[in-house]
Design an enzyme around this catalytic site. Structure first.
Site, mmCIF file in Angstrom:
data_model
loop_
_atom_site.group_PDB
_atom_site.id
_atom_site.type_symbol
_atom_site.label_atom_id
_atom_site.label_comp_id
_atom_site.label_asym_id
_atom_site.label_seq_id
_atom_site.Cartn_x
_atom_site.Cartn_y
_atom_site.Cartn_z
ATOM 1 N N LYS A 249 4.847 -2.940 13.697
ATOM 2 C CA LYS A 249 5.067 -2.856 12.035
ATOM 3 C C LYS A 249 5.649 -1.645 12.288
ATOM 4 O O LYS A 249 7.167 -1.605 11.370
ATOM 5 C CB LYS A 249 4.378 -3.579 11.663
ATOM 6 C CG LYS A 249 4.589 -3.100 10.007
ATOM 7 C CD LYS A 249 3.788 -3.190 9.333
ATOM 8 C CE LYS A 249 4.242 -3.361 7.830
ATOM 9 N NZ LYS A 249 3.962 -1.722 7.781
ATOM 10 N N ASN A 250 4.953 -0.828 11.920
ATOM 11 C CA ASN A 250 5.441 0.803 12.418
ATOM 12 C C ASN A 250 6.424 1.501 12.873
ATOM 13 O O ASN A 250 6.774 2.172 12.364
ATOM 14 C CB ASN A 250 4.168 1.714 12.223
ATOM 15 C CG ASN A 250 3.043 1.398 11.009
ATOM 16 O OD1 ASN A 250 3.201 0.539 9.638
ATOM 17 N ND2 ASN A 250 2.002 1.707 11.539
ATOM 18 N N ARG B 16 3.107 -8.843 6.988
ATOM 19 C CA ARG B 16 3.723 -8.142 6.445
ATOM 20 C C ARG B 16 3.658 -7.456 8.290
ATOM 21 O O ARG B 16 3.925 -6.491 8.631
ATOM 22 C CB ARG B 16 3.505 -6.971 5.660
ATOM 23 C CG ARG B 16 3.729 -7.982 4.099
ATOM 24 C CD ARG B 16 3.549 -7.144 3.018
ATOM 25 N NE ARG B 16 4.235 -5.401 3.396
ATOM 26 C CZ ARG B 16 3.198 -4.517 3.832
ATOM 27 N NH1 ARG B 16 1.924 -4.179 2.574
ATOM 28 N NH2 ARG B 16 3.912 -3.513 3.712
ATOM 29 N N ARG C 46 1.824 7.478 -2.292
ATOM 30 C CA ARG C 46 2.760 8.003 -0.947
ATOM 31 C C ARG C 46 4.184 8.573 -1.645
ATOM 32 O O ARG C 46 4.936 8.091 -2.600
ATOM 33 C CB ARG C 46 3.472 7.228 -0.236
ATOM 34 C CG ARG C 46 2.204 5.770 -0.110
ATOM 35 C CD ARG C 46 2.145 4.893 1.393
ATOM 36 N NE ARG C 46 1.546 3.658 1.403
ATOM 37 C CZ ARG C 46 1.865 3.304 2.257
ATOM 38 N NH1 ARG C 46 2.722 2.891 3.500
ATOM 39 N NH2 ARG C 46 0.742 2.006 2.566
ATOM 40 N N ASP D 212 -4.915 2.890 9.550
ATOM 41 C CA ASP D 212 -4.895 1.586 9.345
ATOM 42 C C ASP D 212 -5.348 1.019 10.043
ATOM 43 O O ASP D 212 -5.723 -0.672 10.051
ATOM 44 C CB ASP D 212 -3.318 1.190 10.052
ATOM 45 C CG ASP D 212 -1.821 1.677 9.066
ATOM 46 O OD1 ASP D 212 -2.564 1.691 7.865
ATOM 47 O OD2 ASP D 212 -0.888 1.536 10.139
ATOM 48 N N CYS E 109 1.188 1.712 -4.989
ATOM 49 C CA CYS E 109 1.231 1.387 -3.393
ATOM 50 C C CYS E 109 -0.553 1.225 -4.105
ATOM 51 O O CYS E 109 -1.428 1.906 -4.110
ATOM 52 C CB CYS E 109 1.569 2.096 -2.284
ATOM 53 S SG CYS E 109 0.807 1.416 -0.767
#
Length: 436
Positions: free
Chosen positions: A22-23, A411, A135, A319, A130
């Site tokens: 994902k990242n 997500r 961020r 994460d 967020c």
């Protein structure tokens, strides 16, 4: 809205194919803005964040085609776990990224630098707050201004313009930022002259982005280090690139084995990108062995307490903090977890407590008392990694756990329940039609 219903207590046994990261995939998709040729991405994971970014790119005028083993796919209805994306921005003229799309996913803000570099102007909605913490975009804007952009903030939008081209600079970040490093690399790729950035983030996902840009013709040195040199080009080619495997997904399944016992072979993962945090799991009592493109994880002994603090790569990933906390709840002793990246990334603690966890918070420090016997409960996920740590706890809990707001999981994890079910877990996805 949907929920997970999980019956815990079953060891996980089997093989899991790790999806594309994902990242990594989101900035890789955004590279298409920098060229008028095809960008072809393989191993693209089926994630809601990918679908949202496809919508934004199409809004900007990018042609998006998705293909799986079944042929051209409608992404809204595909059953594929991964697919190929063919992106072409040759007809792109729109420089507006609206609030309705950017607000759904912070990574959408990364379109700012490529739009400015390619079109000379950009109007991108501020990404907003967020849940896991602020961020800030100050470093993003500082890089662009140093390269010659004029920037203003109007009615919730960043409006950026440059008269001719962005120009190369020497720039040192005052703190390590993955997002700002990506913005800097994007900006420098079409800039005039050489740019040198120091105190950069060096996550594997940034290395993957640089690998694609090099294929497109950008000259980049220092990839994977704190000092990156980029020589901008006036024109970039198309390229084909496979998205790197998701190291966070791999770490999540490693945590799952520690919680449930059993043995999993994680296929398609590079040991080199997970060895840094695998050492922590080994210290906790897990057995991990490597082959060229797979990792085998087993757990046959009592989990030991390990103290960690999150840090930029190669430190322990923020994460994975929530997943590791779930594991430490079972440890034979007390562990301490310090969160140094995001100030609000302990929101999962209250829900773990509902399942029986004994965790005390002192600012950015979590003190985890081990020997928890998780019990099923009705819980609600607050963000992506918080939701998956609740899944992990539920896999080992007595009785039934119901997890709401699982759209967060979609997500960042492709077909999570399918992968777990194939390895023995009792987990189903259900609509939230009842009051439970």
């Amino acid at each position: 809205m949907e929920k997970f219903i999980i019956e815990g207590g079953v060891p996980l046994v089997g093989e899991i194919e790790i999806s594309g990261a994902k990242n990594a995939v989101l900035p890789l998709m955004i590279t298409t803005i920098l060229t008028d040729k095809d960008i072809i991405l393989d191993n693209v994971p089926y994630l809601s964040d990918v679908l949202i970014l496809c919508q934004l790119l199409e809004y900007l005028g990018v042609k998006v085609v998705a293909k799986s083993v079944h042929g051209v796919e409608n992404l809204s209805h595909t059953m594929a776990d991964s697919f190929q994306l063919i992106l072409n921005a040759s007809a792109m003229t729109n420089f507006l990224a609206p609030y309705t799309l950017v607000n759904q996913m912070r990574a959408s803000f990364w379109v700012l630098a490529p739009l400015l570099a390619r079109l000379g102007k950009a109007k991108v909605s501020l990404p907003g707050g967020c849940k896991i913490g602020t961020r800030q975009i100050d470093l993003h804007l500082a890089v662009l201004q140093a390269m010659g952009a004029t920037i203003s903030l109007q009615e919730g939008y960043v409006i950026a313009q440059v008269k001719n081209k962005l120009t190369g600079i020497n720039f040192s970040f005052n703190k390590i930022s993955v997002g700002a490093t990506i913005t800097a690399i994007f900006s420098a790729s079409l800039a005039e002259g050489e740019s040198i950035f120091t105190h950069c983030a060096c996550e594997p996902e940034i290395v993957d982005l640089c690998a694609l840009l090099i294929k497109m013709g950008v000259e980049i040195e220092g990839v994977g280090t704190r000092r990156i040199r980029v020589v901008g080009k006036s024109y970039l080619n198309g390229a084909q690139h496979a998205v790197m495997p998701d190291r966070i997904e791999a770490g999540t399944f490693i945590s799952a084995v520690g919680l449930t016992g059993g043995q999993l072979t994680l296929k398609g993962i590079y040991p080199s990108v997970i060895e840094n945090f695998c050492a922590v799991f080994i210290s906790a009592g897990l057995e991990i062995s490597y082959s060229n493109h797979a990792v085998t994880v087993s757990s046959h002994q009592e989990i030991q307490p390990v103290n960690i603090q999150t840090a930029p790569y190669p430190g322990f990933p923020t994460d994975l903090q929530a997943q590791f906390m779930s594991l430490m709840c079972l440890a034979n002793g007390i562990s301490m977890i310090v969160e140094r990246i995001f100030e609000n990334r302990f929101m999962h603690v209250s829900e773990l407590r509902r399942m029986g966890a004994n965790i005390t918070l002192q600012g950015n420090l979590a003190i985890v008392m081990g020997k928890t016997q998780f019990t099923g409960a009705v819980v609600t996920a607050s963000d992506l990694r918080a939701s998956i740590c609740l899944v992990l706890a539920a896999l080992v809990a007595k009785n039934k756990t119901i997890i709401h707001n699982i759209y967060h999981i979609d997500r960042g994890y492709s077909r999570m329940e399918k992968k777990l079910t194939l390895c023995g877990a009792h987990i189903i996805r259900s609509s939230c039609s009842s009051n439970v």
